[in-house]
Every structure is written in C-alpha cells, then in structure tokens.
Motif scaffolding. Structure first.
Motif, PDB file in Angstrom:
ATOM      1  N   TRP A  80      41.003  56.521  35.913  1.00  0.00           N
ATOM      2  CA  TRP A  80      39.907  55.761  35.310  1.00  0.00           C
ATOM      3  C   TRP A  80      39.421  54.725  36.306  1.00  0.00           C
ATOM      4  O   TRP A  80      40.227  54.056  36.952  1.00  0.00           O
ATOM      5  CB  TRP A  80      40.433  55.075  34.045  1.00  0.00           C
ATOM      6  CG  TRP A  80      39.405  54.522  33.120  1.00  0.00           C
ATOM      7  CD1 TRP A  80      38.059  54.766  33.133  1.00  0.00           C
ATOM      8  CD2 TRP A  80      39.644  53.612  32.040  1.00  0.00           C
ATOM      9  NE1 TRP A  80      37.452  54.083  32.116  1.00  0.00           N
ATOM     10  CE2 TRP A  80      38.400  53.365  31.424  1.00  0.00           C
ATOM     11  CE3 TRP A  80      40.775  53.004  31.521  1.00  0.00           C
ATOM     12  CZ2 TRP A  80      38.270  52.518  30.328  1.00  0.00           C
ATOM     13  CZ3 TRP A  80      40.657  52.154  30.430  1.00  0.00           C
ATOM     14  CH2 TRP A  80      39.408  51.928  29.828  1.00  0.00           C
ATOM     15  N   ASP A  81      38.094  54.547  36.373  1.00  0.00           N
ATOM     16  CA  ASP A  81      37.480  53.581  37.289  1.00  0.00           C
ATOM     17  C   ASP A  81      37.507  52.164  36.726  1.00  0.00           C
ATOM     18  O   ASP A  81      36.474  51.521  36.608  1.00  0.00           O
ATOM     19  CB  ASP A  81      36.028  53.999  37.544  1.00  0.00           C
ATOM     20  CG  ASP A  81      35.857  54.569  38.924  1.00  0.00           C
ATOM     21  OD1 ASP A  81      36.866  54.618  39.655  1.00  0.00           O
ATOM     22  OD2 ASP A  81      34.719  54.940  39.267  1.00  0.00           O
ATOM     23  N   LEU A  82      38.694  51.692  36.382  1.00  0.00           N
ATOM     24  CA  LEU A  82      38.811  50.311  35.897  1.00  0.00           C
ATOM     25  C   LEU A  82      38.709  49.364  37.078  1.00  0.00           C
ATOM     26  O   LEU A  82      39.088  49.710  38.195  1.00  0.00           O
ATOM     27  CB  LEU A  82      40.181  50.105  35.245  1.00  0.00           C
ATOM     28  CG  LEU A  82      40.332  50.199  33.731  1.00  0.00           C
ATOM     29  CD1 LEU A  82      41.745  49.784  33.356  1.00  0.00           C
ATOM     30  CD2 LEU A  82      39.308  49.351  33.002  1.00  0.00           C
ATOM     31  N   ARG A  83      38.216  48.155  36.824  1.00  0.00           N
ATOM     32  CA  ARG A  83      38.187  47.137  37.869  1.00  0.00           C
ATOM     33  C   ARG A  83      38.801  45.843  37.329  1.00  0.00           C
ATOM     34  O   ARG A  83      38.671  45.524  36.148  1.00  0.00           O
ATOM     35  CB  ARG A  83      36.746  46.842  38.304  1.00  0.00           C
ATOM     36  CG  ARG A  83      36.087  47.976  39.053  1.00  0.00           C
ATOM     37  CD  ARG A  83      36.682  48.163  40.449  1.00  0.00           C
ATOM     38  NE  ARG A  83      36.045  49.281  41.149  1.00  0.00           N
ATOM     39  CZ  ARG A  83      36.443  50.544  41.061  1.00  0.00           C
ATOM     40  NH1 ARG A  83      37.483  50.878  40.299  1.00  0.00           N
ATOM     41  NH2 ARG A  83      35.811  51.496  41.722  1.00  0.00           N
ATOM     42  N   ASP A  84      39.448  45.124  38.246  1.00  0.00           N
ATOM     43  CA  ASP A  84      39.932  43.782  37.950  1.00  0.00           C
ATOM     44  C   ASP A  84      39.165  42.837  38.860  1.00  0.00           C
ATOM     45  O   ASP A  84      39.330  42.884  40.082  1.00  0.00           O
ATOM     46  CB  ASP A  84      41.446  43.705  38.236  1.00  0.00           C
ATOM     47  CG  ASP A  84      42.016  42.312  38.000  1.00  0.00           C
ATOM     48  OD1 ASP A  84      41.303  41.456  37.450  1.00  0.00           O
ATOM     49  OD2 ASP A  84      43.191  42.090  38.367  1.00  0.00           O
ATOM     50  N   ALA A  85      38.277  42.033  38.280  1.00  0.00           N
ATOM     51  CA  ALA A  85      37.552  41.021  39.062  1.00  0.00           C
ATOM     52  C   ALA A  85      38.329  39.717  38.900  1.00  0.00           C
ATOM     53  O   ALA A  85      38.388  39.150  37.805  1.00  0.00           O
ATOM     54  CB  ALA A  85      36.120  40.880  38.562  1.00  0.00           C
ATOM     55  N   ILE A  86      38.938  39.279  39.998  1.00  0.00           N
ATOM     56  CA  ILE A  86      39.847  38.126  39.930  1.00  0.00           C
ATOM     57  C   ILE A  86      39.113  36.866  40.354  1.00  0.00           C
ATOM     58  O   ILE A  86      38.645  36.765  41.495  1.00  0.00           O
ATOM     59  CB  ILE A  86      41.073  38.333  40.848  1.00  0.00           C
ATOM     60  CG1 ILE A  86      41.695  39.707  40.606  1.00  0.00           C
ATOM     61  CG2 ILE A  86      42.103  37.223  40.620  1.00  0.00           C
ATOM     62  CD1 ILE A  86      42.624  40.145  41.739  1.00  0.00           C
ATOM     63  N   ALA A  87      39.015  35.923  39.421  1.00  0.00           N
ATOM     64  CA  ALA A  87      38.386  34.632  39.724  1.00  0.00           C
ATOM     65  C   ALA A  87      39.474  33.695  40.219  1.00  0.00           C
ATOM     66  O   ALA A  87      40.350  33.279  39.451  1.00  0.00           O
ATOM     67  CB  ALA A  87      37.716  34.073  38.474  1.00  0.00           C
ATOM     68  N   ILE A  88      39.434  33.376  41.524  1.00  0.00           N
ATOM     69  CA  ILE A  88      40.430  32.488  42.108  1.00  0.00           C
ATOM     70  C   ILE A  88      39.904  31.061  41.997  1.00  0.00           C
ATOM     71  O   ILE A  88      38.852  30.731  42.561  1.00  0.00           O
ATOM     72  CB  ILE A  88      40.732  32.891  43.566  1.00  0.00           C
ATOM     73  CG1 ILE A  88      41.313  34.317  43.572  1.00  0.00           C
ATOM     74  CG2 ILE A  88      41.707  31.908  44.217  1.00  0.00           C
ATOM     75  CD1 ILE A  88      41.560  34.903  44.937  1.00  0.00           C
ATOM     76  N   VAL A  89      40.626  30.239  41.247  1.00  0.00           N
ATOM     77  CA  VAL A  89      40.182  28.856  41.049  1.00  0.00           C
ATOM     78  C   VAL A  89      41.007  27.883  41.890  1.00  0.00           C
ATOM     79  O   VAL A  89      40.649  26.725  42.027  1.00  0.00           O
ATOM     80  CB  VAL A  89      40.187  28.446  39.551  1.00  0.00           C
ATOM     81  CG1 VAL A  89      39.281  29.383  38.753  1.00  0.00           C
ATOM     82  CG2 VAL A  89      41.593  28.458  38.971  1.00  0.00           C
TER      83      VAL A  89
END
Ligand code: DP6
Length: 321
Positions: free
Chosen positions: A166-175
C-alpha cells in the motif's frame, strides 16, 4: 571475528508499545503494529578486534557515553555470549535524522547493530532470531527487522504486509531536533503508575483489530481513528504517570489541531506521536504533497520528512570505517 555493516529503518507504531510485561526479557504489555520508514536510515558498522581492551562506540561521529553506551555494550555482550567470544568491538553508527527526538532511533539502531554485530561475529541468524535478539536491545527494534508493516506480539515480530502492499505515507512534522529529557526506555517503567494504564491496555485489542482491518482493505478511514485514539491514550498514560511525562510542545498541539481541521475540510490525514514532540501524519501517497506543504506552514514546524513503507534490516558492503 570480522567486520560487517547493516542498514535499518526506524518504524512508526500505528498501535503503540508502552509498558512491559517482563523487563528482563523485554516483553511488551500489549501487541503493537508498525511501519518501517524508508526515508530514514541508520547505518552501523561493527568490527571485533582481539587487541582491543574495551568497546569503542561512536554515534553520528561522537563517542557514545552514559546510558547509550551501556545499552550498546550490553547488546554486544549478548552477541559475544552467542558467539562464545570475548573480543571487544569498534562500532560506528550514523543516522540521517536527529537521534532521540521521538523519531524512534533506538528501533533502527538496535536492528542495525544486531545484524552487523552477529555477522561480524560470524553468526548467521534468521529473521526470527535477529528480531528476538534486537528486541533485547530495544523493544521497538524487533519491528525494524522484518520489512514493511510488522506486528509484534510477545516474543516475536512478523510481517503482516510487505512495503509494496500500500502507498501509505508518513509526513513527519519535526518541531525540535533536541533529545528528549526522559527516554522511552525509562518511560516504560513509569507506565504502570498511571491510573489510565489498565484502561489503555484493555482498549488496545479493539484498536489493533481496526488497524489490521483497515490495512488489509487499504482503507485509511477505517484505521485512522484507532491510530489517533491509541496515540492519545498512550500520551494520557504518560501524562498521568508518576512522575508525569509531558512530551508535547505547543507546536505538537498546533499540528494535532491542524490535522483534524484539514480532515474536516476533506484532506485525509491522521496523526500519531511517539515519546517525543514530533508528529507523524499518516496519509495516502496522493495526498502527501499537500499534507507536507500544509505542515510546513504550521508555526513551530521546523522541517517535514515524508516517508513511504521501508524494507527490513539488511547488510551492505560499504563500511563506515
Ligand atoms: C513510544 O522500544 O524505545 O516509541 O524497549 O525500552 O528500548 P525499550 O523501548 P522503546 O519504546 C518505544 C515506545 C514508543 C512506541 C512504539 O514504538 O511502539
């Protein structure tokens, strides 16, 4: 005894591991399920040397010390015991992402160390053996050994879907890229002090079933609410343990609220947060560009890294030294 190098990816848990059933064997209080992150990488080279007095370890170019060094040496001791050797090692490890900022660097670190050290010691473990050994170094590391989406139940972690499922994505917001004050390793011990601990453990089977079902049907909406609920429940346990652990920063909350507002507006994304302030946003590949752009515009977000599902641990021929 020789030299070997391994590459591993950290994993993001969609159903979290928080609390242990057995500290010595590092068995979890509940099953967890994760996705390896192809865009983030740890490379580790291990060489055993007969003339060396103690283990020498560098992480991202700096000598390791304190708890980090102790954990690596303890893991090398496990490998030495298996190989029947007492040779000390030279270890170099590099992350292409900030270590200890809630990007689960211990998962890729101990997966890569396990493969590199066992190969350098002349051992040849299969995936189950590597995963069990990696677990003793760090629980979540057992999930970085198999490829793709991985379920960890008690002793064993095994793949439930390959990366290409599956073409899942994790967009990680680095704070923040700063190391957290309390490692997840220490945090686990506090979990049972929370009055919410038992309640979360009781709820996990339902959330796990929803996530497995959503994965099998490639239906993000079927699993997203369970992913968010479990992450929030884990943080509720952290916040209410004694002493209390509060990993969130103002920008963490800003991202959580933004993701929900975007969803109300039709952009499908769901959040999860590990033992740190950074926020992982799960979405489909087609929405990842939009999610990334919007995350970059949230005040306090310093950087966004987008990753698809990653492979398992593997050996490579390019050594770090
Ligand atoms: C919040 O695997 O780092 O990331 O077994 O003590 O090394 P140890 O803990 P660790 O815990 C990870 C906790 C988590 C949730 C998860 O990845 O499941």
């Amino acid at each position: 005894m020789g030299r070997a190098t391994a590459v591993a990816h950290p994993n993001i848990a969609l159903v979290k591991y928080w609390g242990k059933a057995d500290d010595k064997r590092n068995l979890p209080a509940n099953p967890s399920l994760s996705m390896n992150l192809a865009a983030l990488t740890t490379v580790t080279t291990v060489e055993f040397r007969p003339d060396q007095a103690s283990d020498l370890v560098t992480i991202d170019g700096r000598p390791a010390a304190g708890q980090a060094l102790e954990r690596v040496v303890a893991h090398l001791d496990r490998v030495r015991a298996l190989a029947g050797s007492d040779e000390r090692a030279w270890v170099a490890s590099r992350n292409d992402f900030p270590a200890a900022a809630g990007l689960a660097s211990s998962s890729s670190a101990f997966a890569a160390l396990t493969l590199a050290a066992t190969q350098a010691a002349g051992l040849s473990l299969d995936e189950v053996g590597l995963s069990r050994l990696a677990r003793l170094g760090s629980g979540s590391a057992c999930r970085s050994v198999p490829a793709g989406i991985v379920l960890w139940e008690m002793e064993d972690a095994h793949q439930v879907a390959p990366p290409e499922h599956w073409d899942l994505r994790d967009a990680i917001a680095i704070v923040t890229g700063q190391a957290k004050a309390v490692s997840s390793h220490d945090g686990h011990a506090l979990a049972p002090t929370s009055p919410l601990y038992a309640a979360r453990l009781a709820a996990v089977p339902e959330w796990l079933a929803a996530v497995k079902d959503g994965l099998a049907r490639r239906d993000l909406a079927a699993m997203g609410p369970a992913i968010e609920a479990d992450a929030l429940a884990m943080h509720a346990v952290m916040m209410t343990s004694r002493p209390s652990l509060l990993y969130w920063l103002p920008a963490t909350v800003a991202v959580l609220r933004a993701v929900r507002a975007w969803r109300d507006g039709g952009l499908e994304a769901y959040f999860t947060v590990d033992a740190g302030p950074n926020v992982h946003c799960l979405c489909l590949a087609a929405a990842a560009g939009e999610v990334e752009n919007r995350l970059k515009a949230v005040p306090g977000v310093q950087q966004v890294v987008v990753s698809g599902p990653g492979n398992g641990v593997r050996s490579v021929n390019q050594h770090l030294f």
